[in-house]
Write an enzyme that holds these catalytic residues in place. Sequence first.
Site, PDB file in Angstrom:
ATOM      1  N   HIS A  32       0.814  -1.211   0.000  1.00 14.94           N
ATOM      2  CA  HIS A  32       0.000   0.000   0.000  1.00 14.94           C
ATOM      3  C   HIS A  32       0.853   1.268   0.000  1.00 14.94           C
ATOM      4  O   HIS A  32       0.400   2.310   0.490  1.00 14.94           O
ATOM      5  CB  HIS A  32      -0.926   0.008   1.220  1.00 14.94           C
ATOM      6  N   GLN A 133      -1.327 -13.412   5.470  1.00 14.33           N
ATOM      7  CA  GLN A 133      -2.377 -12.532   5.974  1.00 14.33           C
ATOM      8  C   GLN A 133      -3.747 -13.166   5.738  1.00 14.33           C
ATOM      9  O   GLN A 133      -4.069 -13.586   4.618  1.00 14.33           O
ATOM     10  CB  GLN A 133      -2.305 -11.164   5.296  1.00 14.33           C
ATOM     11  N   ASP A 161     -10.129  -5.864   5.728  1.00 14.26           N
ATOM     12  CA  ASP A 161     -10.575  -6.611   4.553  1.00 14.26           C
ATOM     13  C   ASP A 161     -11.479  -7.775   4.928  1.00 14.26           C
ATOM     14  O   ASP A 161     -12.381  -8.143   4.164  1.00 14.26           O
ATOM     15  CB  ASP A 161      -9.370  -7.109   3.758  1.00 14.26           C
TER      16      ASP A 161
END
Length: 240
Positions: A32, A133, A161
């Site tokens: 990101h 993750q 998420d």
Amino acid sequence: MQIGSWITLNNISVAELMADAGFDWLCIDMEHTATDYFEAQQMMIAIQAKGIPVYVRVGSNDPLIIKRVLDAGADGIIVPSVNSKSDAERAISAVKYPPIGTRGVGLARAQGYGFNFDNYRDVIAPKVKLIVQIEHINAIDELDDILSLEGVDGSFIGPYDLSGSLGKPGQYNDEDVMAAIERYELTAKKYNKWIGFHVVPPDYKLVEEKQAKGYNFIAFSFDAYFMGHAIREQLKNIKN
């Protein structure tokens, strides 16, 4: 318990400051941020010079990306969106040399530019950590299959998420979201592997809360947030 932090500002001085702060590990975020491979390698050099292990969160579960980051010298890889056993197997294959995996052989920084390959292959590479993750309800459903794999050293829950995959982004007090996170915690504790969470607000009490719930691989805030929070707090005190 291991306490680390996230590096999002692609600046060597920031990396050095974070490495001197006393964290057990640091993670360079390439998912990101605008950080590229060269900048990531420069920060790895700065961090490892301080004796701190450095992880890299790659942009995707891509063997080419993982290979380049490992050849740059990363001590571990954090792979986003590992939603199934097959996703985890793909990540393991990218991290491990044959015959376990399919990682290609390069002679870059990690291998001493060709002068330390044997030691890297036999001693260093087997110690490279793979953290997956868990960011989707599908991953929760397959968590036992993912965490039981040899080659997965730990996991990191991604509540943002995860809540989004349930159609409830950011609604952490929702019953379904809370139930999914609880399932993650209960399942992860069955394995002798790292259980990760990113505590974003720079408040040590929140870290203590996660530790009490069994998390042992905690990311404490990140560079930009630390800086922004300190600035705002001090300016607020001045203006008041």
